[in-house]
Design an enzyme around this catalytic site. Structure first.
Site, mmCIF file in Angstrom:
data_model
loop_
_atom_site.group_PDB
_atom_site.id
_atom_site.type_symbol
_atom_site.label_atom_id
_atom_site.label_comp_id
_atom_site.label_asym_id
_atom_site.label_seq_id
_atom_site.Cartn_x
_atom_site.Cartn_y
_atom_site.Cartn_z
ATOM 1 N N GLU A 1 -6.006 -10.949 -1.050
ATOM 2 C CA GLU A 1 -6.854 -10.727 0.135
ATOM 3 C C GLU A 1 -8.321 -10.631 -0.277
ATOM 4 O O GLU A 1 -9.004 -9.658 0.008
ATOM 5 C CB GLU A 1 -6.438 -9.432 0.852
ATOM 6 C CG GLU A 1 -4.965 -9.371 1.198
ATOM 7 C CD GLU A 1 -4.544 -8.084 1.898
ATOM 8 O OE1 GLU A 1 -5.425 -7.335 2.389
ATOM 9 O OE2 GLU A 1 -3.337 -7.819 1.948
ATOM 10 N N GLU B 1 0.785 -1.240 0.000
ATOM 11 C CA GLU B 1 0.000 0.000 0.000
ATOM 12 C C GLU B 1 0.819 1.293 0.000
ATOM 13 O O GLU B 1 0.580 2.185 0.813
ATOM 14 C CB GLU B 1 -0.958 -0.002 1.205
ATOM 15 C CG GLU B 1 -1.887 -1.207 1.222
ATOM 16 C CD GLU B 1 -2.795 -1.252 2.464
ATOM 17 O OE1 GLU B 1 -2.564 -0.483 3.401
ATOM 18 O OE2 GLU B 1 -3.741 -2.065 2.468
HETATM 19 C C1 XIL Z 1 -6.250 -6.536 8.420
HETATM 20 C C2 XIL Z 1 -6.600 -7.713 9.315
HETATM 21 O O1 XIL Z 1 -7.520 -8.532 8.644
HETATM 22 C C3 XIL Z 1 -7.206 -7.208 10.604
HETATM 23 O O2 XIL Z 1 -7.387 -8.280 11.517
HETATM 24 C C4 XIL Z 1 -6.313 -6.145 11.252
HETATM 25 O O3 XIL Z 1 -6.956 -5.582 12.358
HETATM 26 C C5 XIL Z 1 -5.983 -5.054 10.258
HETATM 27 O O4 XIL Z 1 -5.424 -5.623 9.083
HETATM 28 N N1 XIL Z 1 -4.932 -4.779 3.815
HETATM 29 C C6 XIL Z 1 -3.927 -5.615 4.243
HETATM 30 C C7 XIL Z 1 -4.174 -6.532 5.394
HETATM 31 O O5 XIL Z 1 -2.860 -5.677 3.616
HETATM 32 O O6 XIL Z 1 -3.010 -6.774 6.136
HETATM 33 C C8 XIL Z 1 -5.279 -6.022 6.285
HETATM 34 O O7 XIL Z 1 -5.555 -7.008 7.279
HETATM 35 C C9 XIL Z 1 -6.511 -5.683 5.472
HETATM 36 C C10 XIL Z 1 -6.211 -4.614 4.459
#
Ligand code: XIL
Length: 345
Positions: free
Chosen positions: A261, A152
């Site tokens: 994701e 990101e």
């Molecule tokens: C999220 C997790 O799912 C949560 O449990 C935590 O509180 C915050 O992070 N982008 C990403 C992930 O790259 O690492 C994130 O994961 C969601 C958004």
């Protein structure tokens, strides 16, 4: 049948996993059945690896080479090895879930303390990446097949594309991304693939920014292997045509494409909504399979962000209940599961 078997000839199927998932027998059973890849949902992020006590108590010793604690990573390596699962490393360099003191002069816990200078932060970055990559390679070579080296770095609402509020951007500047990939290439084991990972990669402007500011320069240096399209989508909102265009655009650059994701936010569990969710998943998997089959993009894995609806992070994040995945509370297969299976059957 299972997800991983159905998709065997196309790409790996993964899911994010919490430390509790690895301890629950039912979850472990589901993991063995449906997946051949996992990603630590949180446990491999810098906040769980940086040893706060050591660094803060002995800043003179660790100023240029942070103290690390590998307990959390070790648990993922062990579980992956025992269950013959590939592991995606998530993530090394990110503005989130990295403690603020890591960016401060002398690891100060005072939020008003000055930021560490560029040279110090580059040394800390190299120390961190070297420490983590050397540890995983010595402990379990080959288990981690891909790393999200940088997560990101782009922000769609910034005119020039860069996420300016990131403490990495603030302390090092734009080239923090290039340095991170150079260090990762230097210390990663043979065959470990290096990824840039981001969300909303289907938005036209963000796609263009990512290509021009991140992917092309890193490709020119030979330090990147793939792009992670996070895939946090919203039902009836995220544009799948643009998603497909991004898959093809990234594929044409010669990069591996992984969906890292995946979830599709949906605030209703009613049948009609679940049917729409199923249709959207089917379209998405259709796009990915088509791209792979027809050589438009080398899609190598698709990872869901959570094993079942009631564990999804979206309920907290979107502040309304979400039913975004293929499985319900008791791991029961939803219409979306059937739809994803039908794409390849
Ligand atoms: C999220 C997790 O799912 C949560 O449990 C935590 O509180 C915050 O992070 N982008 C990403 C992930 O790259 O690492 C994130 O994961 C969601 C958004």
């Amino acid at each position: 049948m299972s997800l991983k078997k159905a998709y065997e000839q196309y790409f790996k199927i993964g899911t994010s996993v919490s430390k509790w998932n690895m301890e629950w027998p039912q979850a472990a059973k589901e993991l063995q059945k449906h997946y051949n890849s996992i990603t630590g949902e949180n446990g491999m992020k810098p906040m769980f690896v940086l040893d706060m006590e050591e660094n803060v108590e002995h800043p003179e010793k660790y100023n240029l080479n942070p103290a690390l604690n590998f307990d959390s990573i070790r648990a993922f390596l062990k579980f992956s090895t025992e269950n013959e699962l590939g592991l995606r490393g998530h993530t090394l360099v990110w503005h989130n879930q990295t403690p603020f003191w890591f960016f401060k002069e002398n690891y100060s816990l005072d939020e008003k303390a000055p930021w560490a200078d560029r040279e110090t932060m580059l040394a800390r970055m190299e120390g961190y990446i070297k420490g983590v990559l050397t540890f995983v390679e010595n402990e379990c070579p080959g288990v981690i097949y891909a790393w999200d080296v940088v997560n990101e770095a782009m922000e769609e609402n910034e005119e020039d594309g860069w996420r300016k509020k990131s403490p990495w951007y603030q302390t090092v500047g734009e080239d923090f991304v290039a340095y991170a990939f150079r260090f990762a290439r230097k210390y990663a084991g043979p065959g470990v693939k290096l990824f840039y990972n981001d969300y909303n990669t289907f938005l036209p402007k963000k796609r263009e920014d990512i290509c021009n500011l991140i992917l092309k320069p890193l490709l020119a240096e030979g330090v990147i292997d793939g792009i992670g399209m996070q895939g946090h989508l919203i039902l009836n909102d995220s544009d799948l045509k643009e998603f497909e265009k991004s898959v093809h655009t990234f594929g044409e650059l010669g990069l591996e494409v992984q969906v890292t994701e995946l979830d599709i936010h949906c605030n209703s569990p009613e049948e009609e909504a679940m049917k729409q969710l199923a249709d959207t998943y089917a379209k998405l998997f259709g796009i990915l399979v088509d791209a792979k089959k027809n050589g438009k993009a080398n899609v190598t894995s698709v990872t869901f962000w959570g094993m079942k609806d009631d564990e999804s992070w979206l309920t907290g994040f979107r502040k309304e209940k979400s039913y975004p995945l293929l499985f319900g509370e008791k791991y029961q297969e939803k219409a979306a599961y059937e739809a994803v299976m039908r794409v390849v059957q």
